[in-house]
Structures are given as structure tokens and as C-alpha cells.
Design a protein around this motif. Structure first.
Motif, mmCIF file in Angstrom:
data_model
loop_
_atom_site.group_PDB
_atom_site.id
_atom_site.type_symbol
_atom_site.label_atom_id
_atom_site.label_comp_id
_atom_site.label_asym_id
_atom_site.label_seq_id
_atom_site.Cartn_x
_atom_site.Cartn_y
_atom_site.Cartn_z
ATOM 1 N N ILE A 191 0.897 -1.158 0.000
ATOM 2 C CA ILE A 191 0.000 0.000 0.000
ATOM 3 C C ILE A 191 0.933 1.204 0.000
ATOM 4 O O ILE A 191 1.835 1.270 0.834
ATOM 5 C CB ILE A 191 -0.837 0.071 1.293
ATOM 6 N N ALA A 192 0.721 2.161 -0.894
ATOM 7 C CA ALA A 192 1.572 3.357 -0.853
ATOM 8 C C ALA A 192 0.724 4.598 -0.631
ATOM 9 O O ALA A 192 -0.192 4.890 -1.403
ATOM 10 C CB ALA A 192 2.387 3.490 -2.123
ATOM 11 N N LEU A 193 1.026 5.294 0.441
ATOM 12 C CA LEU A 193 0.379 6.579 0.727
ATOM 13 C C LEU A 193 1.252 7.635 0.066
ATOM 14 O O LEU A 193 2.406 7.837 0.459
ATOM 15 C CB LEU A 193 0.329 6.786 2.240
ATOM 16 N N THR A 194 0.705 8.268 -0.958
ATOM 17 C CA THR A 194 1.573 9.120 -1.755
ATOM 18 C C THR A 194 0.806 10.309 -2.350
ATOM 19 O O THR A 194 -0.376 10.484 -2.078
ATOM 20 C CB THR A 194 2.259 8.263 -2.860
ATOM 21 N N HIS A 195 1.521 11.113 -3.126
ATOM 22 C CA HIS A 195 0.917 12.279 -3.779
ATOM 23 C C HIS A 195 0.816 12.047 -5.275
ATOM 24 O O HIS A 195 1.628 11.317 -5.849
ATOM 25 C CB HIS A 195 1.765 13.524 -3.502
ATOM 26 N N GLU A 196 -0.133 12.728 -5.868
ATOM 27 C CA GLU A 196 -0.356 12.542 -7.301
ATOM 28 C C GLU A 196 0.931 12.735 -8.114
ATOM 29 O O GLU A 196 1.236 11.971 -9.018
ATOM 30 C CB GLU A 196 -1.415 13.541 -7.757
#
Ligand code: M6R
Length: 361
Positions: free
Chosen positions: A299-304
């Protein structure tokens, strides 16, 4: 009362936008680009700052270290209270100790405060409870305006601590006049815009957390990985998951994986990676690829803007300025653990074996 929420924890997570603005009230003088922390006026800028705390408050301290170093240029050590108190820690007369404690009653943190004071070194407390032992005994207290936190798992208290740590770092930076004007301006404006931003995003974060909880609640172990300011957040994500859902979780500095822990990775050992759109992104990306090469789900919590696409579950959060992205990422981590624990039917507000305030060693 739970105010219509299923658990106190959920209510407290959703209170965070308001907590942020309450913590900022009276603290920022926009005209002068200044932070007001009169509690600190009497203390010289420390040669070294020692932050001492336990649990989530310790993770907040680890996060704050980055800001004191990069903004205020103050050398910082961050210490677990139960270790600090039994070491022969070297303190110099121009050092300052900052103890962080939501409850203000944690036995080990209080013992550290007393030890430090007995050596004639000043102690500042960052606490949520007026009149608590730590607040009363410290040389000065700065209060987090989080309101009462009922859930055993700390959520809004950490956010409030991080806000005050940001303010403290800016305060010392400004006092020494060594902070880039743009950084100061962006930080102050960014802090002031967090409340509406978070209000807008929280319901979406919850939806995503629910979706992921369905997919990942069966995991027996989890890694949480991050670098820079995301490393303490990874530690906090892991702490939340284990205390609420009893799933084994480890927070790791992403770069440490190859020094041992990566041996654990297989298709049944997922990773929650924090991958902000910052200078460390390329490094985190290659750590993610190393996990994937061993069949680990990610799972990656990231920015566009990172254009990360190849992971199993992308969690794109709106991007704000610099380190303040942590204030969006933290509730995402809290909600993920909340939803997993709730899905598994655990006692969210009162996990087994835990007490809200740890007043014994
Ligand atoms: O009241 P304190 O901030 O001193 O408490 C420290 C820890 O006991 C506390 O943060 C604990 O780790 C929480 N259960 C975390 O959710």
C-alpha cells in the motif's frame, strides 16, 4: 459522549482539524511573520535540545527533531523516557530538555523530568493536561489544545504535539534569525490552511481506509516504511495497528530494510509505505521495488505528482506544503488502523492490556 460516532477514537480523529486551529489560536502574528510562545521567552536558545517521551509522544518527538534541526538549526536527541532515566546521559548547562506527555502523568517521563531538574538543567513540558504532575513540576509548560482524549490510542494528541513542535521550531528559528523568509512564510500560511484542508479530506480518507481494511485485515504482520519525516509516521502507523488490532507491525526507516528485515517479506507480509512527493521519493520508490521483487504486497500513501503507479494499492492524498503533509498522512494511518480493528471486532477504545495513562514503571 461519542457525538454520534461509533467510538471515541473515531470522534477524536475527526476532531483533528479543530484541534489544529485551537493549537494555533494566539500563536501566529501574521503581520510580523512571527510565532508567539511567551512560555519560551525566558529560555536562551539551547545549544542542544533533548526530547524525552514514551509511545506516541515519543514518535511526535522524533518527527519534531527534523524541524528543530532544519529550521532552527538546533542539535536534537530524542529519547525513550524509560531508557533515558537509567543512562548516564551527559547534559550541559546550556542544554534544554523537552518532555512530551499527553496525560502529564506518565511515570517514566515524570522521572526523567525530576532527574534533569535535579541536575540544574531546565525542563519544558509539552502536555495536554493543565495541573498534571508534569505540568506542575516543569520549569515551563506549553499546553496542547487537544481537549480530553478518551480513547486509549492517542490520535488528536499527537497532531496537537506536532503543531506545537512546529511552532517551537519556528519560534527558535526566527529568534536566531536564521530561517529563510520563504520557509517561514510557507510554514505559517500552511499551518493556517490545514484546518479546512483536513476537514475536506477526512471523509475520503475514511472511505479509503475502509476499503483497505477489507483487503488487509487478514494479514498477520505488517511493515510500515518511511524516510525523513515519514519515518516517525511509519513508527506511529505500526504502533497504532498493533495496539488496536493486535496485528504484528513494525515501523522501519525504509533504508534499514536491506539490513535484515527484508528477509521477512513474502506474499503474506504486506508493507504500508509512506512516499511523499519530496526529495527522498526516489529512495523510497526503490525500497518499494525491493519489497515487490520479493512478492510483498504494497500500500503506498503518496501524492499525485510522484506518479507512483505500480503498487497493489495506491492511496493518493492531496499535497500541501513540505513537512505539513504529515498532518494529512497521520490521520490516514490512524483511520487505517481504526478500520482494521473495527472490522476485526476488536475493542477499539479500550484495547487489551493497555491503560490510558501509564503511571507505573
Ligand atoms: O500521556 P503520554 O503522552 O505520556 O503517554 C505516552 C504513551 O503511553 C501513549 O502515547 C501510548 O503509547 C498510546 N497508547 C499510544 O496510542
Amino acid at each position: 459522549s461519542k457525538g454520534g460516532f461509533k467510538h471515541f477514537m473515531l470522534k477524536e480523529i475527526f476532531e483533528q482539524p479543530k484541534v489544529i486551529s485551537d493549537c494555533l489560536v494566539g500563536r501566529i502574528d501574521k503581520g510580523k511573520s512571527e510565532v508567539k510562545l511567551p512560555e519560551l521567552n525566558e529560555f536562551p536558545t539551547p545549544e542542544r535540545l533533548h526530547i524525552v517521551a514514551c509511545g506516541t509522544s515519543y514518535n511526535a518527538g522524533l518527527w519534531g527533531q527534523h524541524l528543530f534541526e532544519s529550521w532552527a538549526k538546533i542539535p536534537v536527541t530524542v529519547e525513550i523516557a524509560s531508557e533515558f532515566r537509567y543512562r548516564d546521559v551527559i547534559l550541559n548547562k546550556n542544554d534544554l530538555v523537552l518532555v512530551i506527555s499527553q496525560s502529564g502523568e506518565t511515570a517514566d517521563t515524570l522521572a526523567c523530568l525530576r532527574l534533569v531538574k535535579s541536575k540544574g538543567i531546565p525542563v519544558v513540558a509539552l502536555t495536554n493536561v493543565v495541573g498534571s504532575s508534569i505540568a506542575r513540576e516543569a520549569n515551563a509548560s506549553i499546553y496542547t489544545q487537544a481537549g480530553p482524549e478518551i480513547s486509549v490510542a492517542s490520535t488528536k494528541a499527537m497532531t496537537s504535539q506536532m503543531i506545537l513542535l512546529s511552532l517551537m521550531a519556528l519560534y527558535f528559528a526566527k529568534r536566531q534569525n536564521n530561517l529563510d523568509k520563504d520557509i517561514l512564510k510557507n510554514a505559517l500560511e500552511g499551518l493556517s490552511s490545514l484546518e479546512p484542508e483536513l476537514n475536506k479530506v477526512l471523509p475520503k480518507l475514511r472511505e479509503k481506509a475502509q476499503e483497505l481494511a477489507l483487503l488487509y485485515s487478514g494479514a498477520r504482520s505488517f511493515f510500515f516504511l518511511g524516510r525523513g519525516v515519514c519515518y516517525p509516521l511509519a513508527e506511529e502507523g505500526a504502533l497504532k495497528l498493533k495496539e488496536l488490532s493486535y496485528i504484528h507491525a513494525e515501523g522501519y526507516a525504509a533504508g534499514e530494510m536491506k539490513h535484515g528485515p527484508i528477509a521477512l517479506i513474502d506474499q503474506d507480509f504486506p508493507t504500508f509505505a509512506l512516499a511523499f512527493n519530496d526529495s527522498l521519493f526516489p529512495k523510497v520508490k526503490s525500497n518499494i521495488e525491493e519489497v515487490q521483487a520479493r512478492q510483498g504486497k504494497v500500500i503506498a500513501l503518496t501524492h499525485e505528482k510522484t506518479s507512483l503507479t505500480t503498487v497493489d494499492n495506491l492511496w493518493i492524498i492531496p499535497e500541501v506544503w513540505g513537512v505539513l503533509n504529515s498532518f494529512i498522512a497521520l490521520p490516514a494511518l490512524q483511520l487505517f488502523s481504526y478500520e482494521v480493528a473495527d472490522y476485526l471486532g476488536k475493542d477499539v477504545d479500550q484495547p487489551r492490556n493497555l491503560a490510558k495513562s501509564v503511571t507505573v514503571e
